[in-house]
Write a protein that holds these residues in place. Sequence first.
Motif, PDB file in Angstrom:
ATOM      1  N   GLU A 118      -4.740  -4.885  -1.302  1.00 47.08           N
ATOM      2  CA  GLU A 118      -3.429  -4.494  -0.488  1.00 47.08           C
ATOM      3  C   GLU A 118      -3.684  -4.980   1.069  1.00 47.08           C
ATOM      4  OE1 GLU A 118      -3.270  -0.428  -1.110  1.00 47.08           O
ATOM      5  OE2 GLU A 118      -2.106  -0.617  -2.899  1.00 47.08           O
ATOM      6  N   ASP A 119      -4.685  -5.959   1.277  1.00 47.70           N
ATOM      7  CA  ASP A 119      -4.849  -6.454   2.364  1.00 47.70           C
ATOM      8  C   ASP A 119      -3.966  -7.741   2.848  1.00 47.70           C
ATOM      9  OD1 ASP A 119      -5.718  -7.689   4.893  1.00 47.70           O
ATOM     10  OD2 ASP A 119      -7.635  -7.255   4.445  1.00 47.70           O
TER      11      ASP A 119
ATOM     12  N   VAL B 187     -11.909   0.990  -3.555  1.00 46.05           N
ATOM     13  CA  VAL B 187     -12.005  -0.012  -2.606  1.00 46.05           C
ATOM     14  C   VAL B 187     -11.326  -1.389  -3.170  1.00 46.05           C
ATOM     15  CG1 VAL B 187     -13.903  -1.280  -1.427  1.00 46.05           C
ATOM     16  CG2 VAL B 187     -14.162   1.007  -1.911  1.00 46.05           C
TER      17      VAL B 187
ATOM     18  N   GLU C 166      -8.868  -1.831  -4.575  1.00 46.71           N
ATOM     19  CA  GLU C 166      -7.356  -1.729  -4.406  1.00 46.71           C
ATOM     20  C   GLU C 166      -6.894  -1.823  -3.092  1.00 46.71           C
ATOM     21  OE1 GLU C 166      -4.342   0.854  -6.937  1.00 46.71           O
ATOM     22  OE2 GLU C 166      -4.616   1.898  -4.985  1.00 46.71           O
ATOM     23  N   TRP C 167      -7.697  -1.149  -2.262  1.00 51.33           N
ATOM     24  CA  TRP C 167      -7.649  -1.510  -0.839  1.00 51.33           C
ATOM     25  C   TRP C 167      -7.596  -2.846  -0.464  1.00 51.33           C
ATOM     26  CZ3 TRP C 167     -11.576   2.996   0.876  1.00 51.33           C
ATOM     27  CH2 TRP C 167     -10.752   4.256   0.737  1.00 51.33           C
TER      28      TRP C 167
ATOM     29  N   GLU D  90     -11.852   9.648  -3.281  1.00 49.53           N
ATOM     30  CA  GLU D  90     -11.529   8.656  -2.188  1.00 49.53           C
ATOM     31  C   GLU D  90     -12.534   8.957  -1.001  1.00 49.53           C
ATOM     32  OE1 GLU D  90      -7.545   7.271   0.020  1.00 49.53           O
ATOM     33  OE2 GLU D  90      -7.257   9.063  -0.992  1.00 49.53           O
TER      34      GLU D  90
ATOM     35  N   GLU E  52     -14.371   5.655   0.993  1.00 46.83           N
ATOM     36  CA  GLU E  52     -14.488   5.538   2.245  1.00 46.83           C
ATOM     37  C   GLU E  52     -16.072   5.026   2.803  1.00 46.83           C
ATOM     38  OE1 GLU E  52     -12.722   8.842   3.978  1.00 46.83           O
ATOM     39  OE2 GLU E  52     -10.809   8.202   3.613  1.00 46.83           O
TER      40      GLU E  52
ATOM     41  N   PRO F 246       0.660  -1.241   0.121  1.00 48.22           N
ATOM     42  CA  PRO F 246       0.177   0.051  -0.119  1.00 48.22           C
ATOM     43  C   PRO F 246       0.960   1.276   0.022  1.00 48.22           C
ATOM     44  CG  PRO F 246      -0.760  -1.584   1.740  1.00 48.22           C
ATOM     45  CD  PRO F 246       0.666  -2.076   1.264  1.00 48.22           C
TER      46      PRO F 246
ATOM     47  N   ARG G 151     -16.965   1.754   1.559  1.00 53.79           N
ATOM     48  CA  ARG G 151     -16.119   0.578   2.214  1.00 53.79           C
ATOM     49  C   ARG G 151     -16.949   0.380   3.546  1.00 53.79           C
ATOM     50  NH1 ARG G 151     -10.944   3.103   4.701  1.00 53.79           N
ATOM     51  NH2 ARG G 151     -12.636   4.047   5.933  1.00 53.79           N
TER      52      ARG G 151
ATOM     53  N   TRP H 108     -14.822  -7.944   4.626  1.00 52.88           N
ATOM     54  CA  TRP H 108     -14.701  -6.770   4.637  1.00 52.88           C
ATOM     55  C   TRP H 108     -16.465  -6.193   4.402  1.00 52.88           C
ATOM     56  CZ3 TRP H 108     -11.615  -2.865   2.866  1.00 52.88           C
ATOM     57  CH2 TRP H 108     -10.283  -3.146   2.896  1.00 52.88           C
TER      58      TRP H 108
END
Length: 758
Positions: A168-169, A162, A164-165, A121, A125, A103, A128, A250
């Motif tokens: 990257e977990d 989201v 991409e987040w 962004e 959020e 990340p 998410r 998630w």
Amino acid sequence: MNIIQTIASENNLENTQVKNVINLLTEGSTIPFIARYRKEKTNNLDEVQLRIIRDRFEYISELEERKTVILNTIEEQGKLTDELKQKITETTTKQHLEDLYLPFKPKKRTRATVARELGLEPLAELIRDQDDYTSWLQEFMKDRGDDDITETEAKQRGRDIVAEWISEDADLKEIIREKCWAEGTIKTEVRKEFEDQKTKFEMYYDFNEPIKNIPAHRFLAIRRGEEESVIKIRFELPDENILEFIAEKWIQHPEKPTDDLKMAIEDCYQRLMSPSIEVELRLKLKTMADDDSIKVFNENLRNLLLAPLGGTKMILGVDPGFKSGTKWVVVDETGKFHEKGIIYPTFPQKQIKQAEEAFTAIMKKYACEYICIGNGTASREVMQFVKDFLAKTKDTQTQAIIVNESGASVYSASDIAREEFPELDVSYRGAISIARRFQDPLAELVKIDPKSIGVGQYQHDVNQKKLKKSLDEVVESCVNYVGVNLNTASVSLLSYVSGMNKTLAKNVVSYRDEHGAFKERNELTNVSRFGPKSFEQSAGFLRITGGSNPLDQSAVHPENYAIVTKMAKDLDLSVEEMIGNDKALSNIVLKEYYTEEIGHLTLKDIIDELKKPGRDPRTSYIGAKLDENVQTIENLEPDMELEGTVTNLTNFGAFVDIGVHHDGLVHLSELSDRYIKEPSEICNVGDIVKVRILNVDLGRKRIALSMKSKAGKTGAGAGAAKKRKTPNKKQNQQKQHPNLTGKMDVDLSRLAEKFKGL
């Protein structure tokens, strides 16, 4: 991370053992030197254990250095939290470390990057967190205008962030990776243009196997098929299970809207995670296949290098041929070339009388004890001529044998051969190599690139850098295990001695040529660039026969000569009188000679060496008894029982030379009446084995063999190998492998074709 403690814990060792090994390696000591002459410091660790410590130390050291760089980078970004720092500090693998860093790693321009530049962004959020984003999106659209971006596009770009987040977990990715490995399947299918064609990849036209089960040779084979555009490879992963697992982590509020988050999860997996994991699976399979193949290559090479030796004999070396003739050379007991010639005893010339006259003259001039014939083209025909010649001349003293000539042609065209025999044709150099290989396989084979010896599987497909390093270490290990005659060794052989390299080896040979034979080991310090460290590391592995110090012909290190001298003095004997005196040596009380550096292990080695100084650990040559009635593949019939020599071992079986120019394959399932996991449990390269012909495919020159007993009784079966140099293999009492059930009638000729074709 405490590196020493970690390595000790992983390998069930004491911290002091690991610490001492690392210190010795850092000081420039070699693995063979540490294993042989620093046993007190390592508590008798062998070379395998020492290499494990070295490799693990290098890996963890690189990991710790990378951690420092990553921590500094994230801290400079102002994003390093205590939780993240702890995760990075505690991680034990490079892959997980890079996942944690992902990340914060500078990226190329992605869909998520574009979305952030648009100011989306906050929307990501809200998606998410499963919060209502209606009002936020309305305000955003007022500022942007429909001409710039539509509301649908804005939501899509928010989901891109989201996705991409999620990708990257690091912890999530680690678990998904494990799931794919445990539950995934690798499948292959033929490309349309090859559907009706027979190729060496035919058995993979419609193939599938669990990813975790596929063996090294099979993966490398299908990978080769893909590279040659014959077949396609795809991975079937447990997609539904993975999507459910991601959703569980998630989707924190099932009672809230989930559509956008579910769409982001699905996009993340299909577009970002799945392709990435497939690449990782391929890399993992390739790495494991490389390691497995290199291990097989190492074991085969070791057995070949340590093969029984003919010893110091006068040899008539023969490189057989048909149209171009059969080249012969005479090599004396030291391997020195004396004379050469050519005969034509086979088709098409069949000048048997002239060949017999030539050999009669040779045998009168030189007292050759062996006639060594290369096992290539025309070998059996030339062998028959030689046997007829010896019978006709009633020569019962000379023995004719077949010698494996793999790699001899590579040597004969090499710079080493040209330098040694600039005036000779390549075929004569090959004949010299064949003769010398019988005298001392190790000394001759070190001149050849190990990859050219032909005892591996898919050696051109594995990581070449890793393969070279590993094979070089095998050669180094074997050379130092046997020891080297300082006054006769070639540059090639000397360069593998502990503490030496090619430059030092050349300097040693140059000094020897200029000043004559070395009289004692200490004379090595007069050689250019031969410093104290080189002497310490190499001296114990270099032997001098008939020198001024009798200990120089033994494996006793010069640093311990004083102790040996004291032992002799205490026994009221000279060193010469004590060497070989079992009774006197057995009466020595080792405790009386302990020092701070030397204890029981080293002293026991010294006593054992003094009892039999300079003894070669290899055994004497024993050849396979080839059936004189079987000359070509056409002479073979099912159920025929023959003796042969194992020429190569792979994960799926053993190749055996039965004297018909084409090696037969004993498939893994035909090596023994009991279940075995790998061929090396039954035989090794160089072993003499008894085999039975299963079937012969004359069209494809494929021979399927069996070493199982006809009765199928428990045990190694009728094909039990004559073990020459290796200890008995451990017995494997496991049940029949499920992958082999129902496959005992496997088409061995197809497997042979697959391997030989590759």
